[in-house]
Motif scaffolding. Structure first.
Motif, short mmCIF file in Angstrom:
data_model
loop_
_atom_site.label_atom_id
_atom_site.label_comp_id
_atom_site.label_asym_id
_atom_site.label_seq_id
_atom_site.Cartn_x
_atom_site.Cartn_y
_atom_site.Cartn_z
N ALA A 321 0.82 -1.22 0.00
CA ALA A 321 0.00 0.00 0.00
C ALA A 321 0.85 1.27 0.00
O ALA A 321 0.63 2.16 -0.84
N PRO A 322 1.83 1.41 0.90
CA PRO A 322 2.63 2.65 0.85
C PRO A 322 3.44 2.79 -0.43
O PRO A 322 3.65 3.91 -0.91
N LEU A 323 3.88 1.68 -1.01
CA LEU A 323 4.65 1.77 -2.24
C LEU A 323 3.76 2.21 -3.39
O LEU A 323 4.15 3.07 -4.21
N ARG A 324 2.56 1.66 -3.47
CA ARG A 324 1.63 2.10 -4.53
C ARG A 324 1.27 3.57 -4.34
O ARG A 324 1.14 4.33 -5.31
N GLY A 325 1.10 3.98 -3.09
CA GLY A 325 0.81 5.38 -2.83
C GLY A 325 1.95 6.29 -3.25
O GLY A 325 1.73 7.38 -3.79
N GLU A 326 3.17 5.84 -3.01
CA GLU A 326 4.35 6.64 -3.38
C GLU A 326 4.49 6.70 -4.90
O GLU A 326 4.81 7.76 -5.46
N LEU A 327 4.25 5.58 -5.58
CA LEU A 327 4.34 5.58 -7.03
C LEU A 327 3.27 6.46 -7.66
O LEU A 327 3.46 6.99 -8.76
N ALA A 328 2.14 6.63 -6.96
CA ALA A 328 1.08 7.49 -7.49
C ALA A 328 1.54 8.95 -7.57
O ALA A 328 0.94 9.76 -8.30
N ARG A 329 2.62 9.28 -6.87
CA ARG A 329 3.15 10.64 -6.91
C ARG A 329 4.07 10.86 -8.12
O ARG A 329 4.46 11.98 -8.40
N VAL A 330 4.42 9.78 -8.81
CA VAL A 330 5.24 9.89 -10.01
C VAL A 330 4.35 10.29 -11.18
O VAL A 330 3.22 9.78 -11.32
N ALA A 331 4.82 11.20 -12.00
CA ALA A 331 4.03 11.63 -13.16
C ALA A 331 3.58 10.42 -13.97
O ALA A 331 4.34 9.47 -14.17
N ALA A 332 2.34 10.44 -14.43
CA ALA A 332 1.75 9.28 -15.08
C ALA A 332 2.57 8.79 -16.26
O ALA A 332 2.69 7.58 -16.48
N ASP A 333 3.17 9.70 -17.03
CA ASP A 333 3.94 9.29 -18.20
C ASP A 333 5.31 8.75 -17.83
O ASP A 333 6.05 8.26 -18.69
N ARG A 334 5.68 8.83 -16.56
CA ARG A 334 6.97 8.30 -16.10
C ARG A 334 6.80 7.20 -15.05
O ARG A 334 7.78 6.71 -14.50
N ARG A 335 5.58 6.84 -14.78
CA ARG A 335 5.30 5.86 -13.71
C ARG A 335 5.47 4.44 -14.25
O ARG A 335 4.83 4.04 -15.23
N PRO A 336 6.34 3.65 -13.62
CA PRO A 336 6.56 2.28 -14.11
C PRO A 336 5.45 1.34 -13.67
O PRO A 336 4.69 1.62 -12.72
N GLN A 337 5.36 0.23 -14.35
CA GLN A 337 4.56 -0.87 -13.83
C GLN A 337 5.24 -1.38 -12.56
O GLN A 337 6.45 -1.27 -12.39
N LEU A 338 4.44 -1.94 -11.67
CA LEU A 338 4.96 -2.46 -10.40
C LEU A 338 4.77 -3.97 -10.37
O LEU A 338 3.68 -4.47 -10.67
N ARG A 339 5.83 -4.69 -10.02
CA ARG A 339 5.71 -6.13 -9.84
C ARG A 339 6.12 -6.46 -8.41
O ARG A 339 7.29 -6.67 -8.11
N PRO A 340 5.15 -6.55 -7.50
CA PRO A 340 5.48 -6.85 -6.10
C PRO A 340 6.07 -8.25 -5.96
O PRO A 340 5.68 -9.18 -6.68
N MET A 341 7.00 -8.39 -5.04
CA MET A 341 7.58 -9.69 -4.70
C MET A 341 7.29 -9.93 -3.22
O MET A 341 7.63 -9.10 -2.37
N HIS A 342 6.65 -11.05 -2.94
CA HIS A 342 6.23 -11.34 -1.57
C HIS A 342 6.97 -12.54 -1.01
O HIS A 342 7.11 -13.57 -1.67
N ASP A 343 7.46 -12.38 0.21
CA ASP A 343 8.09 -13.49 0.91
C ASP A 343 7.03 -14.27 1.69
O ASP A 343 6.05 -13.68 2.14
N PRO A 344 7.23 -15.57 1.86
CA PRO A 344 8.29 -16.39 1.27
C PRO A 344 7.92 -16.99 -0.09
O PRO A 344 8.70 -17.72 -0.67
#
Length: 357
Positions: A321-344
C-alpha cells in the motif's frame, strides 16, 4: 583482554568453524550445477545435460534480502551474495552451497554489510567467480576465507565521490556501476514530504523458522562488516537492460548530482531497487521514489523488504500500500509498472522475473 573482546573472539572462531569451506563447483555439465540452475532458473531455460542457460532469456531468482541469481545472455551472475539465516534459518529455501553450485561467472556487490556480502568469500572461493565491488568490499571479502584464490575487481573505493561512474564488460554484458549513498535518516522534507512508515514487526517467522547455532555462528562474525561504499549497477545487452541497487539513499540532501548521472544512463527496462531503508521512519518511501523518477524504468521490482529479521522487519506485503501510494506521486507518463515480490512465496520463483530477449 576485555570480556567483549573475549566473547567476540569466541564468536569469530566459532563462525570460521561453522562456516567451513563450500564444495567446489565443476561448472558446465556438473550434476550439481545442472540441478541448481534448473531449480533457480527453470527447466525450460537450462539445458538438462550441460546446464547452459538459454541466451534468449533473462531470468532472476530472488534469494532473500537483495540477493538474486541472474541469468543474462547465457551468462550466470549473482547480485549480492548472502542467504538470510541469522534469526530465521530456513525461511529462504536456499544455502550458500546452492549459490556456489550455480557456478556464477561473477558476483556484483552493492555494499559490504553482512546481509549483502556475508557469503561472498566462500561462494567465490568455491566456484571461482570474479567479485566486483569497491576496493574495501574486495579486501573484506578476501578476508572471509583462509585461502582466497579468487579475483576481485575494484570499482573505486570508500572515498569515491557519489556519482562516480565505471563502465566495463563481463562476457557479452555491458555493465555500468555508479557510486551512490546508503540509506540513512534525514530531517523530514517539508513541504510535500512523504509520510513516515514503519511496519509493525511480525514474529511468526521466528517461531516457524527459529535460528540454529550454525546459522548464528556463520553470520555473527560478519555483523561488523563495513559498508565500504555503495554501488548501483546497470546491465545491458541488445534489447534489454536491468538496473539493480541494494540500498536507496537520501540523495536529495546528500548527493543530488547523482540523480543527473542516473538520468544519463541508457534506458532501463527493469529496475530492482531496495525500498526498505533507514529513512522510511522519517521520510517514508521518498528515497526509492526519487531513484525511480530519475531512472524511469518500464517495470519496478521492490526488494530488501522481506521478513528475514523478525522483530525489525516485516513481510513484503506490508509495503504494497505505501509503495503504490508513493508511485502514485510519479508523473503518469513516467510511472513504471509495479511487480510486487512477496516473501516467502516468491523466493526462488524464476517465473516471476523471466523476460525474453
Amino acid at each position: 583482554m576485555g570480556w567483549r573482546n573475549r566473547i567476540g573472539g569466541v564468536i569469530e572462531a566459532g563462525g570460521v568453524l561453522a562456516a567451513g569451506r563450500l564444495a567446489g563447483s565443476g561448472g558446465q555439465g556438473d550434476a550439481r550445477t545442472v540441478a541448481a540452475r534448473t531449480r533457480f532458473f527453470g527447466a525450460d531455460v537450462v539445458d538438462p545435460d550441460t546446464g547452459a542457460v538459454r541466451a534468449d532469456r533473462v531470468v532472476l531468482s530472488w534469494v532473500g534480502c537483495t540477493t538474486y541469481a541472474f541469468a543474462l545472455a547465457g551468462s550466470v551472475f549473482l547480485l549480492d551474495a548472502w542467504v538470510p539465516r541469522l534469526t530465521s534459518t530456513g525461511y529462504v529455501p536456499a544455502t550458500a552451497q546452492d549459490l556456489a553450485d550455480l557456478a556464477p561467472a561473477a558476483i556484483f556487490i552493492g555494499h559490504g554489510h553482512f546481509d549483502h556480502a556475508g557469503d561472498a568469500g566462500r561462494i567465490a572461493q568455491a566456484c571461482g567467480a570474479v567479485v566486483y565491488g569497491t576496493a574495501e568490499h574486495g579486501a573484506n571479502i578476501r578476508a572471509q576465507v583462509a585461502d582466497p584464490t579468487f579475483e576481485t575487481v575494484a570499482l573505486g573505493d570508500a572515498s569515491s565521490r557519489p556519482g562516480q561512474r565505471h563502465d566495463f564488460t563481463v562476457g557479452p554484458v555491458e555493465v555500468t556501476a555508479v557510486r551512490h549513498v546508503h540509506s540513512a535518516p534525514t530531517a523530514p522534507e517539508r513541504p510535500g514530504g512523504s509520510a513516515p512508515f514503519f511496519p509493525r514487526p511480525e514474529l511468526h517467522t521466528l517461531v516457524r523458522h527459529p535460528p540454529t547455532l550454525a546459522g548464528v555462528l556463520q553470520s555473527a562474525p560478519r555483523l561488523k562488516d563495513p559498508e565500504g561504499g555503495s554501488l548501483l549497477y546497470q546491465f545491458r545487452v541488445p534489447g534489454f537492460s536491468l538496473l539493480w541497487h541494494d540500498s536507496s539513499g537520501p540523495l536529495t540532501e546528500r548527493a543530488p548530482q547523482v540523480f543527473d548521472v542516473f538520468a544519463e544512463l541508457p534506458s532501463t527496462n527493469v529496475q530492482i531497487g531496495a525500498v526498505q531503508g533507514f529513512n522510511q521512519i522519517v521520510n517514508g518511501l521518498r528515497d526509492p521514489r526519487r531513484y525511480i523518477e530519475a531512472i524511469r524504468p518500464e517495470l519496478f521490482v521492490p526488494s530488501h523488504h522481506d521478513n528475514w529479521l523478525p522483530g525489525l522487519t516485516a513481510s513484503a506485503a506490508t509495503y504494497d500500500a505505501p509503495l503504490r501510494g508513493e508511485l502514485a506521486r510519479v508523473a503518469a507518463d513516467r510511472r513504471p509498472q509495479l511487480r510486487p515480490m512477496h516473501d516467502p512465496f516468491d523466493y526462488l520463483s524464476p517465473h516471476r522475473l523471466t523476460f525474453p530477449l
